[in-house]
Design an enzyme around this catalytic site. Structure first.
Site, short mmCIF file in Angstrom:
data_model
loop_
_atom_site.label_atom_id
_atom_site.label_comp_id
_atom_site.label_asym_id
_atom_site.label_seq_id
_atom_site.Cartn_x
_atom_site.Cartn_y
_atom_site.Cartn_z
N CYS A 195 9.22 34.20 -32.95
CA CYS A 195 8.74 32.81 -32.87
C CYS A 195 9.45 32.06 -31.75
O CYS A 195 8.89 31.16 -31.15
CB CYS A 195 8.97 32.10 -34.21
N CYS A 349 14.46 34.10 -17.41
CA CYS A 349 13.46 33.67 -18.39
C CYS A 349 14.13 32.62 -19.28
O CYS A 349 14.98 31.87 -18.82
CB CYS A 349 12.93 34.85 -19.19
#
Length: 390
Positions: A195, A349
């Site tokens: 998630c 990232c």
């Protein structure tokens, strides 16, 4: 354990008032409320799924609730983990959950297990409880919960969520299937994003968690048809529910003991993972990257492999966006090749995992690079606090 001697259980005057709306339901009544009071439920996780199911189990009158979690409350949890509040940020989740449970029902016994669930402790923790509810978010723990429930012959009320979709069922109940009938083999590591990487609609765990609580209470009461043998699929964007039939696999392996579930799911230990990441690419810290940016040198390309919507939230100055999905699918590799054109490649990232994966693919294509340790979250913490953390 699910068939207590109801003669030994007494409801107080306050119980009659608190549970009056239950007591007037013929399907619950006095005996049903006594069964709830005598029951014990172990909840694995006090996060998105655990929050609503714990709240409703406590409110319904479940007499004993065990909580297994070792995490602390983070600001990013508050979007969906409604059992926790802002004042509990950076404090243990199970303490926060217990505090809220006792606000709702001070007569509930709350047992806390501030530990990581493992093959060494699962059987001991599970043993005293009637039902186990799985509110976890990773495959190794789901297999562990399943196998421990099978060995102890306990119902396993399962739920999972991702982005806008969720699923729920009941495993190991009334000769029904277990988790290994749904997933005989775990998916390859990294195939299903967490998630934290893929995101989740904050309301979604409320729906699935309440379904888990409903199934738990039905098992305790012995009323209705449970989801055993049925996998309920929910799509919040379409507002649809679908069902898939689940049956026990007659040739599935017999579960005889708990194993190393990290290894079973193909997840290397931390040292091996770090070594593999370093082998795939060199590393640079965010402070070293800041020094490079400030030096005025232009012999490098800073590649951001996050998704476009993440790039809109926060970015490092001078970075170029080519999402990991494009690199994995092929076109992104050629884009990077043209972009680099003799320059040094530096990639980042959100936290460092996706950029490491991208650099591994690029290295195989003959494009070496350096990974930014900790990603843009580390940049925000250590270099520029004005960059939002998400």
């Amino acid at each position: 354990m699910l068939n207590p001697n109801l003669d030994d259980i007494q409801l107080t005057k306050e119980d009659y008032e608190r549970y009056s709306r239950h007591l007037i339901l013929p399907e619950v009544g006095l005996n049903g409320q006594k069964r709830l009071k005598a029951s014990s439920v172990l909840c694995i996780g006090t996060g998105g799924l655990g929050s609503p199911l714990i709240l409703y189990l406590a409110a319904a009158g479940v007499g004993r609730i065990g909580l297994v979690d070792f995490d602390v409350v983070d600001y990013s949890n508050l979007q969906r983990q409604i059992i926790h509040g802002t004042s509990w940020v950076n404090k243990p989740k199970i303490e926060s959950a217990k505090n809220r449970i006792l606000e709702i029902n001070p007569h509930c016994q709350v047992d806390l297990y501030n530990t990581r669930l493992s093959s060494d402790n699962a059987l001991e923790i599970f043993a005293p409880y009637d039902i186990v509810v799985d509110g976890t978010d990773n495959f190794p723990t789901r297999y562990l919960v399943n196998d421990a429930c099978v060995l102890l012959n306990k119902p396993n009320v399962y739920g999972s969520i991702y982005r806008f979709e969720g699923q729920a069922t009941v495993f190991n109940y009334e000769d029904g299937p277990n988790y290994r009938d749904l997933y005989p083999e775990p998916p390859p590591p990294g195939l299903v994003p967490s998630c934290a990487e893929g995101g989740v609609l904050g309301i979604l765990p409320g729906i699935i968690g309440v379904i888990q609580a409903t199934e738990t209470i039905k098992i305790i009461l012995g009323e209705g048809n449970t989801l055993s043998g049925r996998l309920l699929l929910y799509n919040s964007l379409d507002m649809t529910f679908r069902e898939l039939k689940l049956r026990p696999n007659p040739v599935r392996p017999v579960i005889e003991e708990l194993i190393d579930y990290e290894q079973f799911c193909g997840i290397p230990d931390a040292a091996a993972a770090e070594a593999a990441q370093k082998a795939a690419s060199d590393e640079i810290s965010v402070t070293e990257l800041k020094s490079l940016l400030d030096s005025g040198m232009d012999n490098y390309i800073l590649l951001d492999v996050r998704n476009p919507n993440e790039y809109e939230i926060a970015k490092i100055p001078g970075s170029v966006l080519i999402p990991l999905s494009e690199i994995e699918n092929g076109p992104g590799v050629e884009k990077v090749r043209q972009l680099v054109n003799g320059h040094q490649l530096i990639a980042h990232c959100k936290m460092g995992g996706r950029s490491a994966k991208a650099l591994s693919i690029l290295k195989d294509a003959g494009i070496p690079g350096t990974n930014v340790t900790g990603g843009i979250l580390a940049w925000s913490r250590e270099v520029d606090p004005s960059v939002p953390q998400y």
